[in-house]
Design an enzyme around this catalytic site. Structure first.
Site, mmCIF file in Angstrom:
data_model
loop_
_atom_site.group_PDB
_atom_site.id
_atom_site.type_symbol
_atom_site.label_atom_id
_atom_site.label_comp_id
_atom_site.label_asym_id
_atom_site.label_seq_id
_atom_site.Cartn_x
_atom_site.Cartn_y
_atom_site.Cartn_z
ATOM 1 C CG HIS A 811 -1.901 -1.131 1.202
ATOM 2 N ND1 HIS A 811 -2.269 -1.857 2.305
ATOM 3 C CD2 HIS A 811 -2.584 -1.660 0.157
ATOM 4 C CE1 HIS A 811 -3.154 -2.776 1.944
ATOM 5 N NE2 HIS A 811 -3.351 -2.676 0.649
ATOM 6 C CG HIS A 908 0.208 -3.852 5.497
ATOM 7 N ND1 HIS A 908 -0.731 -3.535 4.562
ATOM 8 C CD2 HIS A 908 0.748 -5.035 5.116
ATOM 9 C CE1 HIS A 908 -0.774 -4.497 3.645
ATOM 10 N NE2 HIS A 908 0.119 -5.424 3.962
ATOM 11 C CD GLU A 993 -1.943 -3.204 9.571
ATOM 12 O OE1 GLU A 993 -1.612 -2.026 9.318
ATOM 13 O OE2 GLU A 993 -2.656 -3.887 8.824
HETATM 14 ZN ZN LIG Z 1 -1.828 -1.728 4.345
#
Ligand SMILES: [Zn+2]
Length: 1126
Positions: A811, A908, A993
């Site tokens: 991302h 992420h 994350e």
């Molecule tokens: Zn992500």
């Protein structure tokens, strides 16, 4: 005691001694049952009255507990039957009615179903008629009205009562300002407000012209209640207006009745008195809701850049985008109101919203046990996978002596091509160049040239200094400075002797400060980076580099009233339209913008790698609305921003509003600041990204979002992120970003620098996994230790090392993941004994950037195909999702050759939570969450997946175990983590994350996260892997000291507990505390579920919105589904 004598008086001498009361009412004695039974059986009015009086007394002094007993013994139904029964024989006995309603008022506090029971017993109209015929009899009117208020809180009742004329009766009670009967008035207003929650009633009220009446009454009270004794009444009036404006007709009536100005003026007068805040808040809420919807000032919401796809998916958002007929206005819908929310729901809302049922089960949790079991079959024939042998050459290398002594240097092709011989590109900024050089050289930004080689950057003629002499000195210096850098690279010719009277500024020696940074090398890397807009400029921060700040940057404390102030300023656009400039100062859709003038406007630029800003509009002298660009081949995903600002005045507060944000909440409401980089500071030796901005808040705005952009839903709005900045220097060039930028060119530079750190002990290889849609290469790294020698044993040890597979940055907007990855890579290349031990333990396969195209082109979420690559792992398409296709193939190859990785982790960033945490996959924890019967719990599952997160929580200060989850959700079934777990069979398959904001626990509690903390996280991840080794190799376990054994026990002890009911909290809600300024927009549009942004159902729950004054106690609700994570 006073209350006793009071009770005695009230019940006309029937008072009982307290002892008797206790006996009569105590649960064990069954006294309540006796009373109720007597009440049921008596036919005598006086006896009935006596019993009711006793009950009234008991419930008055007994509090909620006795009322509870009364309700549980069926008292409610008995009262209602008595009420209905006696009404059949008019005129009803007034004392009887008084007793019954007084009791019902008390019961209403305890019995949530009173409204429903009353309707089923036919009691609604009995009470209503009593109200109707006793308007002057306040003694009876008050309890009846109070009961009516309880009835009306049920929506079905409200509709029924509305049809019976209750609205009209309420308006008979609510007269002009009067200090008499304020209690009665308050109850009537509250009843009215409840009734108006029904759209049908609201329409009836608008039709009868009640909205202007309410506004007049409100003004009347505002004027007369000078000592603010009756704020509750004024608030109740606003409550009625608030519910009326839930419907479109109501909003129109409000505007027509000049409601905006009335509430704006009254609120402005209330502002200085803090106790009137509830009025101001509710007023601002109403104004916000009624604020006419604006069109986002864009020709289309499709990305301004276009990249044609050779292969368009058959369905999905990209197909929709391509099938959109030309000429369709995708910015705004014909009807921008969501009428669906205004339809009365006759069958739901049976009970009060605070009816406590079992918490709604998240239906995203995977319940199909077969989808939680590993896939046993190899899905691809090995012949297809054989080609991937190339990427695992370490397994077949023999490490002959010469190789062994100087590790084979595999220089990535992308960095050794002919481009080395091209002149060095000069970074340019608008302020450093003459206007004719500001535009890309006759390249149409909108025309993609996918098959061309990267633009010949050196073909641009660059003027060394701005034309004319009016440009400020520093800007000249900046221009020359960059040129000097270029000259040092030996690429730019032309005179070097200008600007003699200025002090010569030097390029900050970032190479010394930043071991992995080299401005010249950065420029070299940029040249081989292909962007869709064919960027010719370079952002200064990427060129100079960023040095992590040493100082701590605390999470910003939210100042009370910020949101309100900002909303008032927005409303003033409507109230004082003449103040509004509306001057477009930057516009990617319009090549002739920005117009160069020497006016007072800021100058914007985003035409560089990872840049994202589509348009800037000067709204007022020091206020700008900014619009972000959609991801390429998409019409939404606006979150990432990165742009440059120049021509500022120092010492002035500039307000910036990013007006097309999509998420319903953001860490910007919880202390996160934007990042700013000052070029002047960089030149002066402080090349830092700094958290900056005050008056930051994030709220729903008045720009409507078309259903095309909102997954088919109408009536949605965008959100505004607003922040205020005061620039320190005159003629500075500053950059703003959502998070610390990390470009693809920067990655390439870092990899070059890292490869130079190789020693004889380190095996480091860089391959190109594949080419992306945009023509960029996707680097794949192999890092391990060279075998101890080329004899057999060390080589077989080498080949038997378990594989650890890491990836990041699928991302593009999650730049923090790249910083964590940088920390991991640096650690792996370091010369510490642990790093060597780690390399000897594992073979690392690392894809540091899974989505280079998205990163380069300033996307937030997607690749050039307009799709979220982390939703393609189940069935990646080799053409559309090459990096995922080949990454998965690598894993399939590993599995097919018996080398299934020990750990897989995809890095992420998370925009709505604090700390760093992991998501993993556990069949048991998923099954437990679904409350499926326990027979499924005989599933065998090794708890080894918990070890790594647990280790991290002990080692990494930013890591929080309590935020981890191992529940598998349906919406995540195509993510890397779940696919690698199920299909490849990696038990320790994770998403890690990292917060974009900061930490609320551990060493960094209360601080915003910086690049050094992120890099540290990446390094700690490596150390945790080293410790993990102790738990994954039983032989070694016995050789280690007791400390480790203790930890092992600690880690494994969960295994011995047969019933871990909830080993990790499966958090359904945002873990943020409420703040005072919560704003209820739920009625404005059904904004809660966005099917197109369905990814993160985890944080989703239904809206239950308290009104403003209660909001401090209310849990912040975040209802949008976040595409952010995983
Ligand atoms: Zn992500």
């Amino acid at each position: 005691m006073d209350y006793k004598s009071h009770a005695r008086r009230k019940t006309g001498g029937l008072g009982l001694p307290e002892k008797t009361r206790k006996e009569v009412a105590s649960k064990s004695s069954g006294g309540m049952e006796i009373i109720l039974s007597s009440l049921e059986n008596t036919q005598d009015l006086q006896t009935t009255l006596n019993i009711l009086a006793i009950l009234n007394e008991l419930l008055t002094v007994g509090g909620g507990c006795r009322t509870g007993v009364f309700v549980s013994k069926g008292g409610t139904a008995l009262l209602l039957q008595l009420l209905v029964g006696s009404s059949k024989d008019p005129p009803a006995n007034e004392e009887l009615m008084l007793h019954i309603h007084s009791l019902l008022v008390k019961v209403g506090l305890k019995d949530r179903k009173l409204g429903v029971k009353a309707r089923l017993n036919g009691a609604l109209n009995v009470t209503l008629n009593l109200v109707k015929y006793n308007l002057q009899n306040h003694k009876l009117l008050l309890p009846c009205l109070q009961v009516l208020r309880v009835y009306s809180s049920n929506l079905v009742n409200a509709v029924s009562l509305g049809k019976s004329g209750t609205l009209e009766i309420m308006f008979e009670i609510i007269g002009p300002f009067s200090k008499k009967s304020t209690t009665l008035l308050k109850v009537a207003l509250d009843t009215l407000a409840s009734l108006l929650k029904s759209g049908m009633n609201a329409r009836r009220a608008v039709d009868r012209g009640y909205l202007p009446t309410l506004l007049t009454i409100y003004q009347d009270w505002h004027r007369n209640d000078t000592r603010h004794r009756h704020v509750v009444i004024r608030k109740s009036i606003l409550g009625c207006i608030k519910n009326l404006t839930n419907i479109k007709l109501g909003r129109k009536a409000f505007i027509d009745a000049n409601g905006m100005r009335i509430l704006y003026n009254t609120s402005t007068e209330c502002l200085p008195v803090r106790t009137l805040d509830p009025l101001v808040n509710t007023s601002s809420l109403i104004m916000r809701k009624c604020f006419p919807k604006n069109r986002l000032p864009l020709p289309t919401i499709k990305s301004v850049f276009h990249h044609p796809l050779l292969h368009i998916p058959a369905s999905g958002p990209v197909a929709k985008l391509y099938n959109q007929p030309p000429g369709v206005d995708d910015v705004v819908d014909e009807s921008d109101e969501n009428e669906a929310t205004e339809v009365d729901t006759e069958n739901d809302t049976e009970y009060d919203e605070d009816e406590t049922g079992p918490k709604t089960q998240n239906d995203d949790i995977e319940t199909d046990i077969n989808k939680l079991r590993p896939i046993q079959m190899n899905t691809r024939p090995f012949d297809e996978l054989r080609a991937y042998e190339y990427f695992f050459r370490e397994f077949s290398e023999n490490f002959e002596d010469d190789d062994f002594e100087s590790p084979r240097s595999v220089i990535p092709p992308s960095s050794v091509n002919s481009e080395l011989h091209r002149p060095i590109i000069i970074p340019t900024t608008p302020s450093s160049l003459g206007p004719q050089n500001r535009r890309p050289p006759q390249e149409d930004l909108l025309t993609p040239k996918p098959d061309e080689s990267p633009l010949e950057l050196d073909s641009i003629s660059i003027s060394k200094r701005p034309e004319g002499t009016s440009d400020p000195d520093l800007v000249c210096s900046l221009g020359r400075l960059v040129l000097d850098a270029g000259v040092n690279g030996g690429s730019v010719d032309g005179p070097q002797d200008e600007g003699g009277e200025q002090a010569v500024l030097e390029v900050p020696d970032t190479a010394a400060l930043l071991p992995l940074h080299d401005p010249d090398l950065y420029l070299e890397m940029v040249k081989s980076t292909r962007s869709v807009p064919a960027y010719t400029e370079v952002g200064y921060p990427d060129y100079f580099g960023h040095v992590a700040l040493n100082l701590r940057e605390p999470i910003l404390e939210r100042v009370y009233g910020v949101q309100r102030t900002k909303i008032f300023q927005d409303i003033e656009r409507l109230i004082h339209p003449s103040d509004i400039l509306d001057k477009v100062v930057y516009d990617l859709d319009n090549q002739s913008c920005p117009v160069t003038d020497n006016g007072e406007s800021l100058k914007f630029n985003s035409k560089f790698e990872s840049g994202n800003l589509r348009k800037a509009i000067q709204v007022r002298k020091f206020e700008y609305d900014l619009i972000l660009n959609s991801d390429i081949n998409s019409n939404h995903y606006h979150q990432w921003f990165y742009f440059e600002v120049g021509n500022m005045r120092p010492g002035v507060r500039y307000r910036f509003n990013i007006i097309n944000c999509e998420k319903s909440n953001s860490q910007f409401n919880y202390g996160m600041q934007v990042l700013m980089y000052s070029v002047q500071d960089a030149i002066n030796g402080s090349p830092h990204w700094v958290r900056t901005g005050s008056d930051i808040c994030y709220y729903k705005n008045h720009f409507s979002r078309s259903s095309i952009a909102a997954g088919g839903q109408k009536g949605k709005s965008y959100f505004t992120l607003t922040f205020t900045v005061t620039f320190q220097h005159k003629d500075d060039v500053c950059y703003f970003a959502y998070h610390y930028p990390y470009t693809y060119s920067m990655l390439k530079m870092h990899l070059q620098k890292l490869s130079a750190l190789r020693t004889a002990q380190i095996y480091y290889r860089q391959d190109d996994l594949c080419e992306t849609l945009g023509g960029n290469s996707c680097p794949l790294l192999t890092i391990t230790a060279m075998p101890g020698s080329s004899s057999n044993d060390p080589i077989s040890q080498f080949r038997s090392r378990p594989v650890v597979f890491l990836s990041a940055r699928v991302h593009p907007g999650e730049t923090n993941s790249s910083w964590v990855m940088k920390g991991t890579l640096e650690y792996l290349m370091s010369c510490s004994p642990q790093a060597q031990s780690l390399r000897e333990s594992y073979i690392f396969k690392i894809i540091p950037m899974l989505n280079p195209d998205g990163v380069i082109n300033g996307n937030h979420r997607c690749s050039l195909s307009g799709e979220d690559l982390n939703r393609q792992w189940q069935n990646p398409n080799a053409e559309l999702h090459p990096t995922i296709y080949h990454a998965k193939s690598l894993l399939q190859y590993l599995r097919a050759t018996g080398r299934t990785p020990l750990v897989f982790c995809d890095y992420h960033g998370h925009s709505r939570k604090k700390n760093v945490f992991m998501y993993g996959c556990s069949i048991k924890e998923t099954v437990w969450q679904t409350n499926v019967n326990t027979s499924t719990c005989d599933l065998h599952e090794d708890l080894g997946y918990r070890t790594l997160p647990k280790l991290l929580s002990q080692m990494a200060p930013a890591f929080s175990l309590s935020s981890c989850s191992f529940v598998v959700e349906r919406s995540k079934e195509a993510t890397a983590r779940v696919v690698v777990w199920r299909e490849i069979g990696v038990q320790r398959s994770y998403t890690m994350e990292s917060t974009l904001c900061g930490c609320d626990q551990g060493k960094y509690k209360g601080l915003q996260i910086g690049t050094s903390e992120l890099e540290e996280m990446g390094a700690q991840f490596c150390l945790a892997l080293l410790r993990l080794k102790r738990f994954t190799s039983p032989l070694e376990l016995h050789n280690h000291n007791s400390h480790l054994l203790d930890m092992e026990t600690d880690l494994i002890e969960t295994r011995s507990i047969p019933n871990i009911t909830s080993p990790t909290t499966y958090v359904l809600e945002e873990d943020e505390p409420a703040f005072l300024e919560e704003v209820d927009y739920s009625a404005e549009s059904n904004d809660e579920i966005d099917p197109d942004l369905e990814h993160d159902l985890q944080d989703n729950h239904a809206p239950q919105t308290p009104i403003l004054t209660q909001s401090s106690a209310a849990k912040t609700h975040l209802t949008e589904i976040e595409p952010d994570s995983f």
